[in-house]
Design a protein around this motif. Structure first.
Motif, PDB file in Angstrom:
ATOM      1  N   GLU A   1       0.827  -1.218   0.000  1.00  0.00           N
ATOM      2  CA  GLU A   1       0.000   0.000   0.000  1.00  0.00           C
ATOM      3  C   GLU A   1       0.858   1.264   0.000  1.00  0.00           C
ATOM      4  O   GLU A   1       0.476   2.271  -0.601  1.00  0.00           O
TER       5      GLU A   1
ATOM      6  N   GLU B   1       4.467   3.472  -4.324  1.00  0.00           N
ATOM      7  CA  GLU B   1       3.792   4.223  -5.374  1.00  0.00           C
ATOM      8  C   GLU B   1       4.382   3.853  -6.723  1.00  0.00           C
ATOM      9  O   GLU B   1       5.564   3.533  -6.834  1.00  0.00           O
ATOM     10  N   GLU B   2       3.544   3.918  -7.733  1.00  0.00           N
ATOM     11  CA  GLU B   2       4.030   3.658  -9.085  1.00  0.00           C
ATOM     12  C   GLU B   2       5.013   4.750  -9.493  1.00  0.00           C
ATOM     13  O   GLU B   2       4.982   5.858  -8.954  1.00  0.00           O
TER      14      GLU B   2
ATOM     15  N   LYS C   1       0.022  -2.607  -8.620  1.00  0.00           N
ATOM     16  CA  LYS C   1      -0.968  -1.520  -8.715  1.00  0.00           C
ATOM     17  C   LYS C   1      -1.722  -1.639 -10.038  1.00  0.00           C
ATOM     18  O   LYS C   1      -2.436  -2.590 -10.240  1.00  0.00           O
ATOM     19  N   SER C   2      -1.516  -0.682 -10.972  1.00  0.00           N
ATOM     20  CA  SER C   2      -2.269  -0.713 -12.235  1.00  0.00           C
ATOM     21  C   SER C   2      -1.511  -1.437 -13.347  1.00  0.00           C
ATOM     22  O   SER C   2      -2.010  -1.561 -14.461  1.00  0.00           O
TER      23      SER C   2
END
Length: 196
Positions: free
Chosen positions: A40, A43-44, A81-82
């Motif tokens: 969590e 970060e990308e 993440k994405s």
């Protein structure tokens, strides 16, 4: 009397077994919570490389004889993440940018994915000798290597290529995550991916 002693031993053994299972389950739950928190907080990458070109790649290919980066074969989808990294072959390239460390996943010389590292550590001395088996050279191969080293030291100082850094990859199952450790040169890089 002997029957009471056996029952007492059995009861103590059962309590110890229950306690050890409880501790093991608690450790796994804590590890899962740790991976949840790490995932969590990561970060990308807030940047992309233009046309997927690594600006330092050409310098490295003139410094080394061939690609200095390890080839990683993934047989599963890796999700960060994405980003979804499909199964395939990737050259893993560590890079520092804007004070953070990232691993570049390259396909055919182009950067496909940029994944952040959640921890970096130094590799202990002798790690690669312990993990990677050393080739047993024949007498002819040893003689050739010594001769080539002599020639390189005597006349080839200007064009002698640097040996590539050693590399090793660990890929571990961590519940709903994949934990990956890339050993490269004197550093090790920790990455985390979610399972599909």
């Amino acid at each position: 009397m002997a029957n009471v002693k056996n029952k007492t031993k059995f009861l103590i053994l059962l309590i110890c077994l229950f306690f050890s299972v409880f501790v093991l389950f608690n450790q796994k739950a804590n590890a899962q919570d740790d991976f949840d928190t790490i995932y969590e907080n990561l970060e990308e990458a807030p940047f992309e490389y233009i046309f997927g070109i690594d600006p330092y790649q050409s310098d490295e290919y003139t410094k080394y004889i061939y690609s200095p980066y390890p080839l990683f074969r993934s047989g599963v989808n890796l999700i960060f993440k994405s980003k979804k990294i499909p199964p395939g072959y990737y050259l893993l390239t560590p890079r520092e940018k804007e004070g953070k460390t990232y691993i570049l996943f390259k396909e055919n010389g182009k950067i496909s994915y940029v994944i952040p590292v959640y921890k970096t550590q130094n590799v202990y001395e002798g790690f690669y000798e312990d993990k990677i088996p050393q080739a047993q050279l024949t007498l002819t191969q040893k003689s050739r290597n010594k001769f080539m080293d002599f020639i390189g030291k005597k006349w080839g100082k200007t064009n002698k290529r640097t040996p590539i850094p050693k590399a090793y990859i660990e890929f571990n199952d961590a519940g709903i995550y994949w934990d990956m450790i890339l050993y490269y040169g004197d550093k090790k890089y920790y990455l985390i991916f979610k399972k599909e």
